[in-house]
Design a protein around this motif. Sequence first.
Motif, mmCIF file in Angstrom:
data_model
loop_
_atom_site.group_PDB
_atom_site.id
_atom_site.type_symbol
_atom_site.label_atom_id
_atom_site.label_comp_id
_atom_site.label_asym_id
_atom_site.label_seq_id
_atom_site.Cartn_x
_atom_site.Cartn_y
_atom_site.Cartn_z
ATOM 1 N N LEU A 161 33.416 47.088 11.384
ATOM 2 C CA LEU A 161 34.395 47.232 12.456
ATOM 3 C C LEU A 161 34.084 48.420 13.349
ATOM 4 N N PHE A 162 33.740 49.559 12.732
ATOM 5 C CA PHE A 162 33.485 50.753 13.537
ATOM 6 C C PHE A 162 32.258 50.570 14.423
ATOM 7 N N TRP A 163 31.178 50.052 13.840
ATOM 8 C CA TRP A 163 29.943 49.968 14.624
ATOM 9 C C TRP A 163 29.945 48.801 15.595
ATOM 10 N N ALA A 164 30.779 47.801 15.355
ATOM 11 C CA ALA A 164 30.960 46.758 16.366
ATOM 12 C C ALA A 164 31.678 47.333 17.589
ATOM 13 N N ALA A 165 32.689 48.178 17.332
ATOM 14 C CA ALA A 165 33.386 48.842 18.439
ATOM 15 C C ALA A 165 32.442 49.789 19.167
ATOM 16 N N TRP A 166 31.645 50.537 18.398
ATOM 17 C CA TRP A 166 30.648 51.430 19.014
ATOM 18 C C TRP A 166 29.677 50.637 19.889
ATOM 19 N N SER A 167 29.241 49.477 19.413
ATOM 20 C CA SER A 167 28.260 48.679 20.148
ATOM 21 C C SER A 167 28.818 48.185 21.473
#
Length: 271
Positions: A161-167
């Motif tokens: 979830l965090f790195w999808a948002a970051w992406s």
Amino acid sequence: MNYIEALKEILRDNLEYRRTIPKLAASDLKKTYSGSLLGWAWALIRPAILIFVFWFAYSIGLRKGNEVDGYPVFLWLIAGMIPWYFMRDMITGGAGCIRKFKYLVTKIKFPVSTIPNIVTLSNMVPHIGLVTLMIALYWMLGFPPTVYYLQLPFYMLTMYLFWAAWSLFAGMLSSVSTDFLNLVKSLTQALFWLSGIIYNVNKFDNVMLRRVLLFNPITLIVNGYRDTFMYHKWFWERPESMRNFAVLYLAMCLLAVWSYKKLRKEIPDVL
């Protein structure tokens, strides 16, 4: 379009294309390793070779016999390195995701908000394989699975979830500015040394420095994996860490929605 409408559009697009995203992720994984005899297996082989090097160095060479909290230093190290491999690939790969899949935006008119999930999912597959390898290594060296392994899906989900948002955030900015992409790439190595992967942030004597470092999402995830494999603590036993992660994730989601709202119409023209 306001921020609520932008968020609804992001969620609607990802829900509508929920069956297409895994197919594109699988295609991306195959394409990455196409042309080689072993194919996608290289996603596991390369990190596995590095893990072997660490094992040789720390078990036979540099620090033979040393332990960290009752575990061989090698096992302590890989509990931090394996989640780092995923996050490292997401830092740079997430920032460049929209440029990588620009044909979806310019030729097919594919929703740009779904692209981060394609990249995140394609990176999560080899990560699951590496976690399986790590479980086997712990077991072989005398540390069989425990009930705490049940929280591994939770930590994987938080990473996803965090790195999808970051992406979404970084991918939108990088698509209009190569300088931002280059900045992200140049900071990746610094993040490795600042994230407690090769040292224990929780043991810092300087309270202020420790609190600052524990606002690093990479550190929080690495600590979570070590809590699972070594320290045998449930995630709810670290309320400060969960609070910090929730704050960071909310901030990243806000940045992602902001960048999408501001740049979504410019992306096809810029690419």
